[in-house]
Design a protein around this motif. Structure first.
Motif, PDB file in Angstrom:
ATOM      1  N   PHE A 129      -4.148 -64.402  16.303  1.00 34.40           N
ATOM      2  CA  PHE A 129      -3.914 -65.831  16.479  1.00 34.40           C
ATOM      3  C   PHE A 129      -2.568 -66.246  15.892  1.00 34.40           C
ATOM      4  N   THR A 130      -2.206 -65.660  14.748  1.00 31.24           N
ATOM      5  CA  THR A 130      -0.935 -66.013  14.110  1.00 31.24           C
ATOM      6  C   THR A 130       0.250 -65.540  14.943  1.00 31.24           C
ATOM      7  N   VAL A 131       0.230 -64.269  15.329  1.00 33.60           N
ATOM      8  CA  VAL A 131       1.365 -63.696  16.068  1.00 33.60           C
ATOM      9  C   VAL A 131       1.504 -64.343  17.442  1.00 33.60           C
ATOM     10  N   HIS A 132       0.405 -64.455  18.167  1.00 31.78           N
ATOM     11  CA  HIS A 132       0.489 -65.046  19.509  1.00 31.78           C
ATOM     12  C   HIS A 132       0.789 -66.539  19.444  1.00 31.78           C
ATOM     13  N   PHE A 180      -6.456 -56.244  21.704  1.00 34.64           N
ATOM     14  CA  PHE A 180      -5.629 -55.092  22.050  1.00 34.64           C
ATOM     15  C   PHE A 180      -4.888 -55.343  23.364  1.00 34.64           C
ATOM     16  N   TYR A 181      -5.606 -55.848  24.359  1.00 33.74           N
ATOM     17  CA  TYR A 181      -4.980 -56.108  25.657  1.00 33.74           C
ATOM     18  C   TYR A 181      -3.859 -57.137  25.524  1.00 33.74           C
ATOM     19  N   ARG A 236       0.152 -56.823  26.173  1.00 31.14           N
ATOM     20  CA  ARG A 236       0.733 -57.660  27.222  1.00 31.14           C
ATOM     21  C   ARG A 236       1.909 -58.492  26.718  1.00 31.14           C
ATOM     22  N   TYR A 237       1.790 -59.016  25.487  1.00 29.81           N
ATOM     23  CA  TYR A 237       2.783 -59.959  25.001  1.00 29.81           C
ATOM     24  C   TYR A 237       3.568 -59.484  23.779  1.00 29.81           C
ATOM     25  N   GLY A 267       0.298 -54.133  19.852  1.00 25.42           N
ATOM     26  CA  GLY A 267      -0.643 -53.335  20.616  1.00 25.42           C
ATOM     27  C   GLY A 267      -0.709 -51.902  20.109  1.00 25.42           C
ATOM     28  N   LEU A 268       0.440 -51.340  19.768  1.00 24.67           N
ATOM     29  CA  LEU A 268       0.459 -49.976  19.231  1.00 24.67           C
ATOM     30  C   LEU A 268      -0.223 -49.919  17.865  1.00 24.67           C
ATOM     31  N   VAL A 269       0.003 -50.938  17.050  1.00 24.01           N
ATOM     32  CA  VAL A 269      -0.652 -51.004  15.739  1.00 24.01           C
ATOM     33  C   VAL A 269      -2.168 -51.096  15.901  1.00 24.01           C
TER      34      VAL A 269
END
Length: 320
Positions: A152-155, A247-248, A252-253, A258-260
């Motif tokens: 939620f924070t990153v996105h 993860f998805y 995607r963004y 996603g790798l983490v």
């Protein structure tokens, strides 16, 4: 409904669905104790607070006053909608085995027995993670909550606000679709046949099983408000469904995230089986819920014509 957001429409629709379900099966709505309410607020609504505040502070130079107010208003409305959806979710979970009292634990356990090598593999992988997380006996849930906070924070800081909105909608759809699906072919979990590898989880499972037994035997009459979040529902695994949604959207963004997330997703999947919270078949069922949630999130919040911008904090669409 024209001026309602997709989140608000889902919240109202889920409440109507729950009300209809309660009427049809003669069920009552349950309410949490203060402790249970704080648990819900901390683990489901609390992770949204950074996404609410950080963009205003860190993107202030890109936002006009009206843009900041619009962003805050949008996020506050999202928190309100999510609160209602979470409340409906836990009622659906409490109702699942009252609606359908036929348990499928024996069927699912038979699959685990036939695929015992995969159960052993999950236990071996989880043991490696658990040794590294020795100071966190409840890591299964703590890692799950951490993914909420980080995602939620990153996105919430990304330039494409639709990514955050879709993510939040997909998370909410997991709660609604998953909550409703608990009644399709319900089960308690493999811990009823054998103890898992995590003693802390085993103790919690015993407490939850005692509550679940009383709730079923009384057809919902013997309800303790402190157990609002403690109903047993193994099928499908919504821990994994949420982890796969995070993860998805990370892939995607925010590709690096996603790798983490490969590690926490693997941990949640293996620990779910090793601690005997879930049968093997619960995991692909969780994958199906995640797929449906993502698909519907993109259906309700369509893709923009242009490609997403690089995943760095920059101008918000709420700016003037």
């Amino acid at each position: 409904m024209k001026h309602f957001t997709a989140m608000e429409k889902l919240a109202f629709a889920s409440l109507l669905f729950a009300a209809g379900t309660a009427q049809l099966f003669r069920l009552q709505f349950y309410f949490p104790s203060l402790d249970a309410l704080l648990f819900v607020a901390r683990h489901y609504l609390g992770p949204l607070l950074p996404a609410l505040a950080l963009p205003v502070f860190l993107l202030a130079r890109h936002l006009s006053r009206s843009g900041a107010e619009a962003l805050l208003g949008h996020r506050l409305r999202a928190i309100g909608a999510l609160a209602l959806i979470v409340y409906v979710h836990f009622n659906l979970k409490l109702w699942a085995q009252l609606i359908n009292p036929f348990l499928f634990d024996d069927v699912y356990m038979a699959v685990d027995e036939r695929l015992r090598s995969l159960v052993h593999l999950a236990s071996a992988l989880a043991a490696g993670y658990r040794n590294a997380l020795g100071q966190f006996p409840h890591a299964y849930h703590e890692v799950f909550v951490a993914m909420f906070v980080v995602s939620f924070t990153v996105h919430g800081m990304q330039s494409d606000s639709r990514g955050f909105d879709r993510l939040l909608l997909a998370v909410s759809l997991v709660l609604v679709v998953g909550g409703a699906s608990y009644a399709i072919a319900p089960a308690w979990g493999p811990f009823v046949y054998e103890a898992g590898d995590n003693p802390e989880a085993t103790a919690i499972q015993a407490t939850m099983a005692s509550f679940q037994g009383s709730l079923r035997a009384s057809h919902g009459g013997e309800y303790d408000t402190s157990y609002f979040v403690a109903a047993l529902a193994a099928m499908p695994s919504l821990h994994l469904a949420h982890a796969l949604v995070f993860f998805y959207f990370a892939l995607r963004y925010v590709r690096w995230l996603g790798l983490v997330y490969i590690l926490p997703v693997t941990f949640i999947a293996t620990e779910a089986v090793a601690s005997r919270w879930h049968y093997l078949v619960d995991l692909p069922a969780g994958l199906v819920v995640a797929f449906c949630a993502v698909l519907l999130a993109y259906r309700f919040i369509p893709r923009p014509l242009e490609s997403p911008q690089p995943s760095t904090p920059c101008a918000s669409p709420y700016s003037s």
